[in-house]
Design a protein around this motif. Structure first.
Motif, short mmCIF file in Angstrom:
data_model
loop_
_atom_site.label_atom_id
_atom_site.label_comp_id
_atom_site.label_asym_id
_atom_site.label_seq_id
_atom_site.Cartn_x
_atom_site.Cartn_y
_atom_site.Cartn_z
N LEU A 143 0.83 -1.20 0.00
CA LEU A 143 0.00 0.00 0.00
C LEU A 143 0.87 1.25 0.00
O LEU A 143 0.62 2.21 -0.75
CB LEU A 143 -0.93 -0.01 1.22
N SER A 144 1.92 1.25 0.82
CA SER A 144 2.81 2.40 0.90
C SER A 144 3.51 2.66 -0.43
O SER A 144 3.78 3.82 -0.78
CB SER A 144 3.86 2.18 2.00
N GLY A 171 -5.91 16.15 -6.55
CA GLY A 171 -5.66 17.55 -6.27
C GLY A 171 -6.35 18.11 -5.04
O GLY A 171 -6.04 19.23 -4.62
N LEU A 172 -7.28 17.36 -4.45
CA LEU A 172 -7.97 17.85 -3.26
C LEU A 172 -7.05 17.81 -2.05
O LEU A 172 -6.20 16.93 -1.92
CB LEU A 172 -9.23 17.03 -3.00
N LEU A 192 -3.27 9.59 -0.55
CA LEU A 192 -2.09 9.97 -1.33
C LEU A 192 -2.08 9.21 -2.67
O LEU A 192 -1.79 9.79 -3.72
CB LEU A 192 -0.82 9.66 -0.54
N ASN A 193 -2.41 7.92 -2.63
CA ASN A 193 -2.46 7.13 -3.85
C ASN A 193 -3.56 7.62 -4.80
O ASN A 193 -3.49 7.38 -6.01
CB ASN A 193 -2.69 5.66 -3.53
N ALA A 194 -4.59 8.29 -4.24
CA ALA A 194 -5.66 8.87 -5.06
C ALA A 194 -5.30 10.28 -5.52
O ALA A 194 -6.17 11.01 -6.02
CB ALA A 194 -6.96 8.89 -4.28
#
Length: 304
Positions: A143-144, A171-172, A192-194
Motif C-alpha cells: 500500500l505504501s 488535487g484535493l 495519497l495514492n488517489a
C-alpha cells in the motif's frame, strides 16, 4: 468555544448526510452477485475464517455480525472461538492450519487480543494473501508503495464513500486526524495514492484547528467524542467521522457519538457522515469485499 462554533450551533444544519448504511447495502449486494459467480466458476464459495480469543462482549457481537453478513452474501464462514486462557502458541498453531486450508481465502483475527498474546506476532503469522484486514507488513508495504494490496477495511470504506460523493479526488487537500495503524496511516496512504495532497495531524500537532480548516476532505479517527467542532472545518468540506464512542446520555442511557460534534459541524460542512450509520456499516461490507478479492487472487495464482 469560539464565536464561529457558537454561531454555527445557532444555524440550521445544512450539510448533506452521507449514508454509509445505504452504500454498504449496495456494496454487499454487488459482493453477493460476484460471490455467486465465483462459486459457479470454482465449485466452492469464497471462505472467511474468523478467530475470536476470549469472551469480550463487543468482540462477540462484531464476530456474529460478520459471520451473518458473510452467509447472506454467499461467503462460507469458519468461526474459531478460543477461550480467554488460550495461549499464543495455540493461536499461532490455528493460524498455521488456516494458512494451509484451501477452503479459507481470508483470515480475520478479531482484535483486541488478550494481553498475554503478542498482537504483532499474530498478525505477521497470517499468510499475506489471506490477510483480510490488511495489517500484515507485506500488505502495508505494498500500500505504501502504491501497489495493489489487501487494504484495511475501515479506510477502504472511507475511500469508497469519498469517491462516490466527490468522484475524482485528484488535487484535493485532505487532512487525516489520527495516525493509528488501523485507520489513520492507511487512510493517509490511500488518499495519497488517489492523488490528494495529504496532511496527517495527531496529538503532537500544533494549530490543529488551523490545519483542519485547510481540508477539502477531513477524516477523523482518534476516539475522542466531539473533539472536532465547527471551528475545525472549512466551509463546504466533506467530513468523515470514524470515531465510535459510547457516552452516558439522559437518564443513564448510553449513546453512540463520533469524534465530530455533528450538530456544530453540520452548519459548516458540505457533507458529513453520522454516527452511527456512517462509516461503521462500511467496515463489514469492505471485509466481505476483501474476502472476495483474496479469493480471486488465490485462484489466479499457483498454490504452493
Amino acid at each position: 468555544m469560539t464565536k464561529l462554533a457558537e454561531d454555527s450551533r445557532q444555524d440550521q444544519p445544512r450539510a448533506a448526510r452521507i449514508d454509509g448504511k445505504a452504500f454498504a447495502d449496495k456494496l454487499r449486494a454487488e459482493v453477493a452477485v460476484d460471490a455467486s459467480r465465483f462459486a459457479q466458476e470454482h465449485g466452492r464459495q469464497p471462505g472467511l475464517a474468523v478467530v475470536l480469543v476470549g469472551d469480550d462482549p463487543a468482540s462477540q457481537v462484531y464476530v456474529r455480525t460478520k459471520m451473518r453478513q458473510a452467509a447472506e452474501v454467499g461467503i462460507a464462514s469458519f468461526p474459531h472461538l478460543l477461550g480467554a486462557d488460550a495461549s499464543e502458541a495455540e493461536l499461532l498453531a490455528l493460524i498455521d492450519s488456516l494458512n494451509r486450508d484451501d477452503r479459507v481465502d481470508a483470515i480475520l483475527v478479531q482484535l483486541p487480543l488478550p494481553a498475554s498474546i503478542n498482537e504483532k506476532v499474530v498478525i505477521e503469522a497470517i499468510d499475506p494473501a489471506k490477510d483480510v484486514d490488511g495489517f500484515h507488513p507485506y500488505n502495508v508495504g505494498r500500500l505504501s508503495g502504491g501497489r495493489a494490496a489487501l487494504v484495511p477495511c475501515t479506510p477502504l470504506g472511507c475511500l469508497l464513500l469519498l469517491q462516490d460523493r466527490l468522484g475524482d479526488l485528484s488535487g484535493l487537500k485532505a487532512v487525516v486526524v489520527g495516525r493509528s495503524n488501523i485507520v489513520g496511516r492507511p487512510m493517509a496512504q490511500l488518499l495519497l495514492n488517489a492523488d490528494c495532497t495529504v496532511t496527517t495531524v495527531h496529538s503532537r500537532s500544533r494549530n490543529l484547528a488551523e490545519e483542519c480548516r485547510q481540508a477539502d476532505i477531513l477524516v477523523v479517527a482518534v476516539g475522542r467524542p466531539g473533539m472536532i467542532g465547527a471551528e475545525h472545518i472549512k466551509p463546504g468540506a466533506t467530513v468523515l467521522d470514524v470515531g465510535i464512542n459510547r457516552i452516558e446520555a439522559a437518564e443513564g442511557q448510553g449513546q453512540l457519538v463520533g469524534d465530530v460534534d455533528f450538530a456544530a459541524a453540520s452548519a459548516v460542512a458540505g457533507a458529513l457522515t453520522p454516527v452511527p450509520g456512517g462509516i461503521g456499516p462500511m467496515t463489514v461490507a469492505c471485509l466481505l469485499r476483501n474476502t472476495l478479492t483474496a479469493a480471486r487472487q488465490r485462484v489466479q495464482q499457483p498454490q504452493g
